[in-house]
Motif scaffolding. Structure first.
Motif, PDB file in Angstrom:
ATOM      1  N   MET A 173       0.821  -1.203   0.000  1.00  0.00           N
ATOM      2  CA  MET A 173       0.000   0.000   0.000  1.00  0.00           C
ATOM      3  C   MET A 173       0.861   1.262   0.000  1.00  0.00           C
ATOM      4  SD  MET A 173      -2.988   1.164   2.670  1.00  0.00           S
ATOM      5  CE  MET A 173      -4.009  -0.233   2.188  1.00  0.00           C
ATOM      6  N   LEU A 174       1.957   1.252   0.772  1.00  0.00           N
ATOM      7  CA  LEU A 174       2.815   2.428   0.837  1.00  0.00           C
ATOM      8  C   LEU A 174       3.403   2.776  -0.522  1.00  0.00           C
ATOM      9  CD1 LEU A 174       4.782   1.952   4.176  1.00  0.00           C
ATOM     10  CD2 LEU A 174       3.132   3.739   3.658  1.00  0.00           C
ATOM     11  N   ASP A 175       3.866   1.760  -1.248  1.00  0.00           N
ATOM     12  CA  ASP A 175       4.508   2.053  -2.521  1.00  0.00           C
ATOM     13  C   ASP A 175       3.509   2.429  -3.604  1.00  0.00           C
ATOM     14  OD1 ASP A 175       3.441  -0.444  -2.636  1.00  0.00           O
ATOM     15  OD2 ASP A 175       5.184  -1.428  -3.510  1.00  0.00           O
ATOM     16  N   ARG A 176       2.198   2.214  -3.348  1.00  0.00           N
ATOM     17  CA  ARG A 176       1.178   2.626  -4.316  1.00  0.00           C
ATOM     18  C   ARG A 176       0.640   4.022  -4.024  1.00  0.00           C
ATOM     19  NH1 ARG A 176      -0.938  -2.571  -3.281  1.00  0.00           N
ATOM     20  NH2 ARG A 176      -2.804  -1.655  -2.331  1.00  0.00           N
ATOM     21  N   ALA A 177       0.957   4.562  -2.842  1.00  0.00           N
ATOM     22  CA  ALA A 177       0.440   5.873  -2.458  1.00  0.00           C
ATOM     23  C   ALA A 177       1.190   6.985  -3.183  1.00  0.00           C
ATOM     24  CB  ALA A 177       0.566   6.061  -0.951  1.00  0.00           C
ATOM     25  N   ALA A 178       0.456   8.027  -3.558  1.00  0.00           N
ATOM     26  CA  ALA A 178       1.092   9.190  -4.179  1.00  0.00           C
ATOM     27  C   ALA A 178       1.878   9.986  -3.153  1.00  0.00           C
ATOM     28  CB  ALA A 178       0.031  10.078  -4.831  1.00  0.00           C
ATOM     29  N   ALA A 179       1.443   9.943  -1.899  1.00  0.00           N
ATOM     30  CA  ALA A 179       2.140  10.646  -0.823  1.00  0.00           C
ATOM     31  C   ALA A 179       1.783   9.991   0.501  1.00  0.00           C
ATOM     32  CB  ALA A 179       1.760  12.119  -0.795  1.00  0.00           C
ATOM     33  N   VAL A 180       2.737  10.007   1.409  1.00  0.00           N
ATOM     34  CA  VAL A 180       2.518   9.479   2.758  1.00  0.00           C
ATOM     35  C   VAL A 180       3.012  10.528   3.747  1.00  0.00           C
ATOM     36  CG1 VAL A 180       3.059   7.661   4.418  1.00  0.00           C
ATOM     37  CG2 VAL A 180       2.818   7.099   1.984  1.00  0.00           C
ATOM     38  N   ILE A 181       2.131  10.975   4.622  1.00  0.00           N
ATOM     39  CA  ILE A 181       2.488  11.983   5.619  1.00  0.00           C
ATOM     40  C   ILE A 181       2.915  11.294   6.909  1.00  0.00           C
ATOM     41  CG2 ILE A 181       1.569  13.820   7.089  1.00  0.00           C
ATOM     42  CD1 ILE A 181      -0.223  14.641   4.764  1.00  0.00           C
ATOM     43  N   VAL A 182       4.061  11.698   7.439  1.00  0.00           N
ATOM     44  CA  VAL A 182       4.548  11.196   8.722  1.00  0.00           C
ATOM     45  C   VAL A 182       4.802  12.390   9.635  1.00  0.00           C
ATOM     46  CG1 VAL A 182       5.538   9.085   7.770  1.00  0.00           C
ATOM     47  CG2 VAL A 182       6.926  11.157   7.862  1.00  0.00           C
ATOM     48  N   VAL A 183       4.896  12.133  10.943  1.00  0.00           N
ATOM     49  CA  VAL A 183       4.883  13.235  11.901  1.00  0.00           C
ATOM     50  C   VAL A 183       6.261  13.744  12.307  1.00  0.00           C
ATOM     51  CG1 VAL A 183       2.623  12.626  12.826  1.00  0.00           C
ATOM     52  CG2 VAL A 183       4.687  11.598  13.821  1.00  0.00           C
ATOM     53  N   SER A 184       7.327  13.046  11.926  1.00  0.00           N
ATOM     54  CA  SER A 184       8.665  13.488  12.322  1.00  0.00           C
ATOM     55  C   SER A 184       9.706  12.903  11.379  1.00  0.00           C
ATOM     56  CB  SER A 184       8.980  13.053  13.762  1.00  0.00           C
ATOM     57  OG  SER A 184       9.037  11.637  13.854  1.00  0.00           O
ATOM     58  N   GLN A 185      10.884  13.524  11.360  1.00  0.00           N
ATOM     59  CA  GLN A 185      11.984  12.982  10.577  1.00  0.00           C
ATOM     60  C   GLN A 185      12.401  11.619  11.119  1.00  0.00           C
ATOM     61  OE1 GLN A 185      13.251  13.958   7.828  1.00  0.00           O
ATOM     62  NE2 GLN A 185      12.567  16.085   7.618  1.00  0.00           N
ATOM     63  N   ALA A 186      12.317  11.468  12.433  1.00  0.00           N
ATOM     64  CA  ALA A 186      12.670  10.184  13.039  1.00  0.00           C
ATOM     65  C   ALA A 186      11.751   9.079  12.531  1.00  0.00           C
ATOM     66  CB  ALA A 186      12.582  10.290  14.564  1.00  0.00           C
ATOM     67  N   GLU A 187      10.455   9.380  12.458  1.00  0.00           N
ATOM     68  CA  GLU A 187       9.506   8.389  11.964  1.00  0.00           C
ATOM     69  C   GLU A 187       9.712   8.138  10.472  1.00  0.00           C
ATOM     70  OE1 GLU A 187       5.954   5.950  12.851  1.00  0.00           O
ATOM     71  OE2 GLU A 187       7.836   6.573  13.754  1.00  0.00           O
ATOM     72  N   ARG A 188      10.031   9.189   9.739  1.00  0.00           N
ATOM     73  CA  ARG A 188      10.304   9.016   8.312  1.00  0.00           C
ATOM     74  C   ARG A 188      11.481   8.066   8.097  1.00  0.00           C
ATOM     75  NH1 ARG A 188      13.309  10.261   4.052  1.00  0.00           N
ATOM     76  NH2 ARG A 188      12.243  10.762   2.080  1.00  0.00           N
ATOM     77  N   GLY A 189      12.543   8.268   8.868  1.00  0.00           N
ATOM     78  CA  GLY A 189      13.707   7.409   8.738  1.00  0.00           C
ATOM     79  C   GLY A 189      13.398   5.964   9.069  1.00  0.00           C
ATOM     80  N   ARG A 190      12.580   5.771  10.100  1.00  0.00           N
ATOM     81  CA  ARG A 190      12.213   4.418  10.508  1.00  0.00           C
ATOM     82  C   ARG A 190      11.400   3.717   9.419  1.00  0.00           C
ATOM     83  NH1 ARG A 190      13.330  -0.238  12.870  1.00  0.00           N
ATOM     84  NH2 ARG A 190      11.581  -1.190  13.951  1.00  0.00           N
ATOM     85  N   ILE A 191      10.422   4.418   8.856  1.00  0.00           N
ATOM     86  CA  ILE A 191       9.578   3.821   7.817  1.00  0.00           C
ATOM     87  C   ILE A 191      10.386   3.575   6.548  1.00  0.00           C
ATOM     88  CG2 ILE A 191       7.575   4.197   6.329  1.00  0.00           C
ATOM     89  CD1 ILE A 191       6.311   5.751   8.644  1.00  0.00           C
ATOM     90  N   ALA A 192      11.256   4.525   6.198  1.00  0.00           N
ATOM     91  CA  ALA A 192      12.081   4.361   5.000  1.00  0.00           C
ATOM     92  C   ALA A 192      13.025   3.172   5.135  1.00  0.00           C
ATOM     93  CB  ALA A 192      12.869   5.641   4.741  1.00  0.00           C
ATOM     94  N   GLU A 193      13.475   2.926   6.360  1.00  0.00           N
ATOM     95  CA  GLU A 193      14.343   1.772   6.596  1.00  0.00           C
ATOM     96  C   GLU A 193      13.582   0.464   6.398  1.00  0.00           C
ATOM     97  OE1 GLU A 193      16.861  -0.182  10.339  1.00  0.00           O
ATOM     98  OE2 GLU A 193      16.157   1.886  10.440  1.00  0.00           O
ATOM     99  N   LEU A 194      12.325   0.442   6.841  1.00  0.00           N
ATOM    100  CA  LEU A 194      11.514  -0.768   6.724  1.00  0.00           C
ATOM    101  C   LEU A 194      10.951  -0.946   5.317  1.00  0.00           C
ATOM    102  CD1 LEU A 194       9.542  -0.516  10.097  1.00  0.00           C
ATOM    103  CD2 LEU A 194      11.388  -2.112   9.557  1.00  0.00           C
ATOM    104  N   TYR A 195      10.621   0.184   4.666  1.00  0.00           N
ATOM    105  CA  TYR A 195      10.002   0.140   3.338  1.00  0.00           C
ATOM    106  C   TYR A 195      10.751   1.098   2.403  1.00  0.00           C
ATOM    107  CZ  TYR A 195       6.290  -1.865   6.197  1.00  0.00           C
ATOM    108  OH  TYR A 195       5.578  -2.633   7.084  1.00  0.00           O
ATOM    109  N   PRO A 196      11.959   0.750   2.006  1.00  0.00           N
ATOM    110  CA  PRO A 196      12.760   1.669   1.183  1.00  0.00           C
ATOM    111  C   PRO A 196      12.091   2.036  -0.134  1.00  0.00           C
ATOM    112  CG  PRO A 196      13.736  -0.537   1.259  1.00  0.00           C
ATOM    113  CD  PRO A 196      12.669  -0.506   2.293  1.00  0.00           C
TER     114      PRO A 196
END
Length: 230
Positions: free
Chosen positions: A1-24
């Motif tokens: 689902m994440l890779d099909r989304a046009a945009a994904v909003i996250v609440v912090s850079q820390a959370e962005r890094g964590r999600i990007a690590e799990l779903y590059p």
């Protein structure tokens, strides 16, 4: 689902890094939009509490670290007169099959469990009246209680987590690890030094002013427009 989304909003850079690590594969779609705080509700109230206290906001369980907060305050209970006021939702506690940690004997008459508080004005008053918010979390994606406390001019003593470091900036006191003595020392340094506390309160207000719901809405709208055009 994440890779099909046009945009994904996250609440912090820390959370962005964590999600990007799990779903590059979804890293390019991730945009940070921090939440805001209502400055008309969460604001300094003036005057201290008749009986000084430290505030904890969150559910029971190991993740938010209430037992660590109790252990830390127990170690300085002979040095400071502060109570621990605990705001949390029993529905969340019961749903997880958890109970509040046992209160140390030294704090038996100095801990108030208030349960859930839906009235934001009352909650803001509790933030504003506290000498410190203690937040010994083991994980945070953002840390909304810390932001609400700062907006009320209250010093935050919290875990040294990436999201909280990002949120607090130069404000507050961060503690590494879960050693009660380290937390006790951090709390004592705030509660027994009014000059330092005033300095941190001023930094907290200045930092919290950078987070508003208007700014959050504007950034969210920008993300939605870019997504619609892509």
């Amino acid at each position: 689902m994440l890779d099909r989304a046009a945009a994904v909003i996250v609440v912090s850079q820390a959370e962005r890094g964590r999600i990007a690590e799990l779903y590059p594969q979804a890293a390019a779609q991730l945009t940070v939009v921090p939440p805001g705080v209502d400055g008309e509700v969460f604001r300094p109230r003036g005057g201290g509490a008749e009986r000084p206290y430290v505030l904890f906001v969150g559910p029971a369980g190991r993740l938010k670290g209430l037992a660590l907060a109790l252990a830390a305050l127990e170690r300085i209970s002979a040095k400071v007169p502060h109570r621990l006021v605990v705001v949390g939702g029993p529905s969340a506690v019961l749903a997880g099959g958890r109970r509040w940690p046992a209160v140390p004997a030294a704090l038996r008459r100095r801990v108030d469990f208030l349960g859930p508080i839906a009235d934001t004005s009352r909650l803001a008053g509790l933030y504003a009246g506290a000498d410190a918010l203690v937040l010994p979390s083991r994980y945070e994606s953002f840390g909304l209680p810390a932001l609400e406390a700062m907006a009320c001019g209250t010093v935050v003593v919290c875990s040294d987590l990436p999201a909280l470091a990002e949120l607090l900036g130069p404000a507050g006191v961060r503690v590494r690890g879960d050693v009660p003595e380290a937390w006790a020392g951090a709390l004592e340094s705030v509660l027994t030094d009014p000059v330092r506390r005033k300095e941190l309160e001023a930094k907290s207000l200045h930092r919290a002013a950078e987070f508003s719901w208007r700014r959050c809405a504007e950034r969210t709208l920008q993300v939605l427009r870019r997504a619609a055009e892509s």
